[in-house]
Design a protein around this motif. Structure first.
Motif, PDB file in Angstrom:
ATOM      1  N   TYR A   1      19.046  24.015   4.348  1.00 20.19           N
ATOM      2  CA  TYR A   1      19.418  22.606   4.270  1.00 20.19           C
ATOM      3  C   TYR A   1      18.181  21.709   4.240  1.00 20.19           C
ATOM      4  O   TYR A   1      18.030  20.876   3.354  1.00 20.19           O
ATOM      5  CB  TYR A   1      20.327  22.226   5.444  1.00 20.19           C
ATOM      6  N   ASN A   2      17.283  21.862   5.212  1.00 17.82           N
ATOM      7  CA  ASN A   2      16.084  21.019   5.256  1.00 17.82           C
ATOM      8  C   ASN A   2      15.138  21.309   4.087  1.00 17.82           C
ATOM      9  O   ASN A   2      14.464  20.409   3.605  1.00 17.82           O
ATOM     10  CB  ASN A   2      15.354  21.181   6.581  1.00 17.82           C
TER      11      ASN A   2
ATOM     12  N   ILE B   1      16.606  19.268   1.309  1.00 12.49           N
ATOM     13  CA  ILE B   1      16.390  17.833   1.523  1.00 12.49           C
ATOM     14  C   ILE B   1      14.938  17.450   1.227  1.00 12.49           C
ATOM     15  O   ILE B   1      14.667  16.371   0.699  1.00 12.49           O
ATOM     16  CB  ILE B   1      16.792  17.427   2.957  1.00 12.49           C
ATOM     17  N   ASP B   2      13.996  18.320   1.533  1.00  9.52           N
ATOM     18  CA  ASP B   2      12.585  18.041   1.243  1.00  9.52           C
ATOM     19  C   ASP B   2      12.330  17.880  -0.246  1.00  9.52           C
ATOM     20  O   ASP B   2      11.368  17.235  -0.642  1.00  9.52           O
ATOM     21  CB  ASP B   2      11.689  19.155   1.775  1.00  9.52           C
ATOM     22  N   HIS B   3      13.166  18.460  -1.069  1.00 10.33           N
ATOM     23  CA  HIS B   3      12.955  18.407  -2.517  1.00 10.33           C
ATOM     24  C   HIS B   3      13.801  17.351  -3.215  1.00 10.33           C
ATOM     25  O   HIS B   3      13.674  17.143  -4.407  1.00 10.33           O
ATOM     26  CB  HIS B   3      13.249  19.780  -3.144  1.00 10.33           C
ATOM     27  N   VAL B   4      14.654  16.672  -2.486  1.00  9.32           N
ATOM     28  CA  VAL B   4      15.494  15.641  -3.078  1.00  9.32           C
ATOM     29  C   VAL B   4      14.675  14.353  -3.206  1.00  9.32           C
ATOM     30  O   VAL B   4      14.103  13.888  -2.230  1.00  9.32           O
ATOM     31  CB  VAL B   4      16.746  15.388  -2.210  1.00  9.32           C
TER      32      VAL B   4
ATOM     33  N   SER C   1      13.696  10.529  -3.239  1.00 15.28           N
ATOM     34  CA  SER C   1      14.255   9.384  -2.537  1.00 15.28           C
ATOM     35  C   SER C   1      13.646   8.107  -3.095  1.00 15.28           C
ATOM     36  O   SER C   1      12.653   8.131  -3.785  1.00 15.28           O
ATOM     37  CB  SER C   1      13.980   9.490  -1.033  1.00 15.28           C
TER      38      SER C   1
END
Length: 96
Positions: free
Chosen positions: A62-63, A66-69, A71
Motif C-alpha cells: 500500500y505505502n 502511494i509513494d508512486h502516485v 500528487s
C-alpha cells in the motif's frame, strides 16, 4: 577555458549561485562536467540529499503504491512556480 569560461568565473558563479565555498584547486579534479555537477550537488545545501528508502514490493504494497502516485502538492505551495490561487480569489465580485 577554451570557449571563454575561466575557472575563476566558474568558481565564482558556483559559489554565488549554490552557496558553496570552493577554491580554484577544487576544480582541478573535475575532468568532465558531470564530475563538477556531482561536486556542487554534494557541497551545496540547496539540494535535497536524502537516502531513498528500500522498497520491497512484498513488505508494504500500500505505502509503496502511494509513494508512486503523483500528487498536486506544489499547487498549494506559495513559493512554487506551479502555485494556483484558489478559484474563488480569481472570480470578480458579484454585486448583491
Amino acid at each position: 577555458e577554451k570557449i571563454g569560461v575561466t575557472r575563476l568565473l566558474l568558481r565564482d558563479w558556483c559559489n554565488s549561485t549554490y552557496g558553496t565555498q570552493f577554491n580554484l584547486k577544487s576544480f582541478d579534479h573535475c575532468v568532465r562536467l558531470a564530475e563538477l555537477a556531482d561536486m556542487v550537488v554534494f557541497a551545496s545545501s540547496k539540494f535535497d540529499k536524502y537516502v531513498r528508502r528500500y522498497r520491497s514490493w512484498h513488505s508494504d504494497p500500500y505505502n509503496n503504491f502511494i509513494d508512486h502516485v503523483p500528487s498536486d502538492d506544489m499547487e498549494h505551495e506559495a513559493g512554487c512556480i506551479c502555485y494556483k490561487m484558489p478559484a474563488t480569489a480569481s472570480l470578480p465580485e458579484v454585486p448583491g
